[in-house]
Design a protein around this motif. Structure first.
Motif, mmCIF file in Angstrom:
data_model
loop_
_atom_site.group_PDB
_atom_site.id
_atom_site.type_symbol
_atom_site.label_atom_id
_atom_site.label_comp_id
_atom_site.label_asym_id
_atom_site.label_seq_id
_atom_site.Cartn_x
_atom_site.Cartn_y
_atom_site.Cartn_z
ATOM 1 N N GLN A 155 0.822 -1.201 0.000
ATOM 2 C CA GLN A 155 0.000 0.000 0.000
ATOM 3 C C GLN A 155 0.858 1.254 0.000
ATOM 4 O O GLN A 155 1.755 1.402 0.822
ATOM 5 C CB GLN A 155 -0.903 0.001 1.231
ATOM 6 C CG GLN A 155 -1.930 1.090 1.202
ATOM 7 C CD GLN A 155 -2.944 0.939 2.313
ATOM 8 O OE1 GLN A 155 -2.737 0.171 3.247
ATOM 9 N NE2 GLN A 155 -4.020 1.679 2.214
ATOM 10 N N LYS A 156 0.583 2.169 -0.908
ATOM 11 C CA LYS A 156 1.382 3.392 -1.009
ATOM 12 C C LYS A 156 0.584 4.623 -0.600
ATOM 13 O O LYS A 156 1.135 5.623 -0.196
ATOM 14 C CB LYS A 156 1.876 3.575 -2.454
ATOM 15 C CG LYS A 156 3.042 2.658 -2.785
ATOM 16 C CD LYS A 156 3.771 3.095 -4.038
ATOM 17 C CE LYS A 156 3.026 2.663 -5.276
ATOM 18 N NZ LYS A 156 3.876 2.740 -6.487
ATOM 19 N N ASN A 157 -0.734 4.548 -0.762
ATOM 20 C CA ASN A 157 -1.573 5.673 -0.349
ATOM 21 C C ASN A 157 -2.880 5.113 0.185
ATOM 22 O O ASN A 157 -2.937 3.954 0.582
ATOM 23 C CB ASN A 157 -1.796 6.641 -1.516
ATOM 24 C CG ASN A 157 -2.295 5.910 -2.751
ATOM 25 O OD1 ASN A 157 -3.095 4.971 -2.661
ATOM 26 N ND2 ASN A 157 -1.805 6.318 -3.916
ATOM 27 N N ALA A 158 -3.916 5.912 0.179
ATOM 28 C CA ALA A 158 -5.162 5.463 0.800
ATOM 29 C C ALA A 158 -5.775 4.281 0.068
ATOM 30 O O ALA A 158 -6.471 3.463 0.666
ATOM 31 C CB ALA A 158 -6.152 6.617 0.863
ATOM 32 N N ALA A 159 -5.525 4.187 -1.221
ATOM 33 C CA ALA A 159 -6.163 3.122 -1.999
ATOM 34 C C ALA A 159 -5.346 1.840 -1.934
ATOM 35 O O ALA A 159 -4.155 1.851 -1.622
ATOM 36 C CB ALA A 159 -6.315 3.573 -3.451
ATOM 37 N N GLN A 160 -6.002 0.718 -2.231
ATOM 38 C CA GLN A 160 -5.337 -0.578 -2.310
ATOM 39 C C GLN A 160 -5.299 -1.006 -3.763
ATOM 40 O O GLN A 160 -6.209 -0.718 -4.527
ATOM 41 C CB GLN A 160 -6.137 -1.625 -1.514
ATOM 42 C CG GLN A 160 -6.330 -1.303 -0.050
ATOM 43 C CD GLN A 160 -5.118 -1.717 0.775
ATOM 44 O OE1 GLN A 160 -4.153 -2.278 0.264
ATOM 45 N NE2 GLN A 160 -5.177 -1.416 2.060
ATOM 46 N N LYS B 199 -7.883 -0.973 -8.630
ATOM 47 C CA LYS B 199 -7.723 -0.016 -7.539
ATOM 48 C C LYS B 199 -8.971 -0.121 -6.675
ATOM 49 O O LYS B 199 -10.091 -0.039 -7.183
ATOM 50 C CB LYS B 199 -7.586 1.397 -8.101
ATOM 51 C CG LYS B 199 -7.518 2.480 -7.043
ATOM 52 C CD LYS B 199 -7.380 3.845 -7.690
ATOM 53 C CE LYS B 199 -7.404 4.947 -6.644
ATOM 54 N NZ LYS B 199 -7.328 6.285 -7.260
ATOM 55 N N SER C 59 -10.781 1.650 -3.606
ATOM 56 C CA SER C 59 -10.712 2.872 -2.803
ATOM 57 C C SER C 59 -12.009 3.100 -2.053
ATOM 58 O O SER C 59 -13.069 2.631 -2.450
ATOM 59 C CB SER C 59 -10.390 4.065 -3.706
ATOM 60 O OG SER C 59 -11.206 4.041 -4.846
#
Lengths: 249, 446
Positions: free
Chosen positions: B104-109, B123, B125
């Protein structure tokens, strides 16, 4: 996809035999067991052809098993024995049916747009040119182990006399296609009635030098039997005969 | 972690089961892959109908310290649809063969899912707010008559019910002639490989119209084909190293720095055949169905029909450990060949370092502890339904007199196979897939 049971001809489950009626007879000989395994494998490969998308790994493994058996049989001379047996016309017809069904699937793979069968080999990366230079082994090639794989996944390349059969095979195929799935299965169930019948089929094939159609079955020709594959006219007659049988059934 | 607690064996308890209760299994519901994400918070399954279902672990309830969070449905979406290849007159199955999560890099998977031919990057989210107070639109979306707009306002975000959306961000298609059996994300998190029966391709996650072929074992003459690729995986730490296994029981380790086309392996792992066990089925049962690196990358595990083998990457000529999964099947190989069970592809998984797990028949699954050399057989069944009840070990009676509570080989149900299992990356939680149900087991917390 389940093949009819081999009950007690199989290599394993020997402990089941004891105490039963079958157990009173001798446990099947190694040769018989091996032959049964070979027959079973061939049927599996044939059934492979009728699937929408045959599993390549499974086909390769089965084909390798068949090759192993063939090699062993060739080495211990069992192969020669099979040749000396003869068979009647009826089994020959059934054999041809099998062959035609086998072939029909391959014909479909050659590019007719009929759903239900595919080839492993049509690269859309565009190296068709390269592939077409490969040729299917012909009947005259007598290295038994080598010929087998060709009918399993090398679908692209026609046999020399394929063109002559094309029309008849088209007819056969349309007949098959129009049938309900059940009847196609019926055709097959006729084929694998029992393993002894399959034995007969194979032996029938051996003794008939004209049956040069199906590469896979050809591989069981003895090294001394140079099956010819070019007697088109008689083959065509037989094909017409087969078409009649299929249409009527 | 197991092992840290003085070598006590884990006691596994039933936690949850997901899926239909009927005995009648709908074909589309057959589970075809199971995978935890990198944190273990999410658990994804793929099925034969082309759907992906993602479960999310509840946040741990501090008052309920005796159980870890339950997994509940987080998102469901149709990943792949059945297709028809007009060129070859072939149906392309929508069955999901593999799912692999990106870190995971940001809020989304993000996850990769693949069927036989096409890989997709999805994605996932969350949306829990929506803008309200537009000037030109009503709340229901109808446009307002501009003449009625007399003042301007700034739209604001207001909370809404949580919505989880899945959208396909990349589609990697048309690069595989044969059926894709594996995908593996590189440790650089920028590239990944996809493997089919005869070829392995390398992709960049951002680029869909191009892939590099890095392994090609297709013979010039297809008549000579005797071996196919069965699985492939990138090394967890070394971004230029990957392995692939074959139907002949070999594993090849390749280094992409050596050449563009990794036709020549750097290492070949193969165990010499045991002549006393030789039969016509030897090759078939040696075919490797799965290969997985340990977390450290020092070891790899392979699964063939009857056993699990652990290999040290520094030793090519034999595995360092071999564990028998169901040796009692060795005398039944002909029957298993006849009913095609011998071609079943079992997967295997690590807890990371010292315990390995794999499935078997009759809804049994097996675990092997590399340290204690102990093993256990457990069953995934609705009969063991009570949470926090420790699962009872099972035993198969190979021959001779059957003891009480043992099950004889002939009574095993070969239609109930556990092909897919997964181990939570951080905790002792496992996900075990039967034909159409997903079981979650946890260790007993004190």
């Amino acid at each position: 996809m389940f093949v009819r049971g081999l009950k007690r001809k199989c290599f394993d489950g020997e402990e089941d035999i004891e105490g039963t009626l079958a157990g009173i007879k001798a446990i099947p000989s190694y040769n018989l067991q091996r032959q049964s395994l070979l027959d079973m494998s061939l049927v599996k490969l044939q059934l492979c052809h009728m699937l929408v998308e045959p599993n390549l790994c499974r086909s390769v493994l089965i084909a390798n098993t068949v090759r192993q058996i063939q090699e062993e049989m060739t080495q211990d001379g069992t192969w020669q024995m099979i040749n000396t047996q003869s068979t009647g016309q009826a089994s020959l017809d059934r054999l041809v049916s099998t062959d035609i069904l086998c072939r029909s699937s391959r014909e479909q793979a050659e590019g007719k747009h009929v759903p239900g069968y595919g080839t492993f080999n049509k690269d859309f990366e565009g190296d068709q040119g390269q592939d077409s230079s490969e040729t299917m082994s012909t009947a005259s090639s007598v290295q038994a182990p080598r010929n087998l794989p060709s009918n399993v996944w090398e679908m692209e390349n026609p046999q020399e006399n394929k063109g002559n059969f094309q029309k008849s095979l088209d007819q056969i195929f349309e007949t098959l296609e129009n049938k309900s799935p059940n009847s196609v299965e019926d055709l097959f169930s006729e084929v694998d009635n029992s393993y002894y019948d399959l034995d007969t089929m194979l032996t029938g094939m051996m003794s008939n030098t004209k049956m040069g159609h199906c590469d896979g079955l050809e591989t069981f020709s003895s090294p001394t039997n140079t099956a010819s594959n070019s007697n088109c006219k008689s083959d065509l007659n037989e094909l017409d005969h087969i078409v009649e049988i299929l249409v009527e059934s | 972690f197991l092992g840290a607690g003085g070598g006590n064996d884990i006691q596994w308890c039933f936690s949850q089961v997901k899926g239909a209760v009927d005995d009648d299994v709908a074909e589309a519901d057959i589970i075809s892959t199971v995978e935890f994400n990198h944190s273990g918070e999410l658990l994804a399954t793929g099925d034969k109908g082309g759907r992906v279902v993602i479960f999310q672990q509840e946040q741990e309830n501090k008052t309920q310290s005796h159980s870890r969070g339950e997994y509940n449905v987080y998102s469901t979406f149709q990943s792949h649809e059945p297709e028809f290849d007009y060129l070859k007159s072939l149906e392309i199955e929508e069955k999901i063969n593999k799912i692999r999560w990106l870190p995971q890099k940001n809020a989304a998977q993000f996850l990769l899912s693949t069927n036989d031919k096409t890989i997709k990057l999805w994605k996932i989210s969350e949306r829990d707010k929506r803008p309200e107070g537009y000037n030109l639109k009503e709340e229901d979306g109808r446009y307002r008559d501009p003449t009625t707009v007399t003042t301007l306002r700034v739209p604001v975000f207001r909370p809404m019910d949580l919505m989880v959306e899945a959208s396909p961000r990349r589609i990697f298609a048309n690069a595989h002639t044969y059926h894709i059996n594996s995908i593996s994300i590189n440790s650089d998190y920028e590239t990944y490989l996809s493997a089919d029966d005869l070829r392995i391709n390398l992709w960049h996650l951002e680029i869909t119209d191009r892939s590099f072929n890095i392994v090609d074992i297709k013979p010039a003459n297809m008549e000579e084909l005797t071996e196919v690729i069965t699985a492939a995986e990138f090394h967890p730490n070394s971004c230029s190293t990957f392995v692939y296994s074959s139907s002949k029981g070999t594993i090849r380790l390749c280094d992409m720095r050596a050449s563009a086309l990794c036709d020549r392996h750097s290492k070949l792992f193969e165990e010499p055949e045991d002549p006393s066990n030789r039969s016509f089925f030897s090759e078939i049962i040696s075919s490797i169905s799965d290969v997985k690196f340990s977390h450290s990358g020092r070891y790899m595990m392979t699964r063939d029909y009857l056993s699990v083998k652990i290999w040290d990457l520094n030793m090519e000529n034999r595995p360092v450990e071999t564990y028998q999964v169901h040796e009692y099947l060795r005398s039944k190989l002909c029957s298993l060949y006849e009913n095609d069970c011998i071609f079943d592809k079992f997967e295997c998984c690590w807890n990371g370092l010292d315990i390995v797990m794999t499935g078997s028949y009759n809804n049994f699954f097996r675990m092997f502890d590399r340290n204690t050399k102990r093993d256990i057989t457990l069953e995934a069944s609705r009969e063991n339904n009570k949470p926090r009840t420790v699962l009872k070990p099972r035993k198969v009676c190979a021959s001779g007199k059957r003891k009480k509570d043992e099950i004889s080989v002939d009574s095993l149900d070969f239609n109930k196979k556990i092909l897919h299992t997964a181990w939570h990356p951080k905790e002792n939680i496992i996900a075990v897939a039967t034909t159409n149900n997903l079981y979650i087991f946890q260790d007993k917390m004190n």
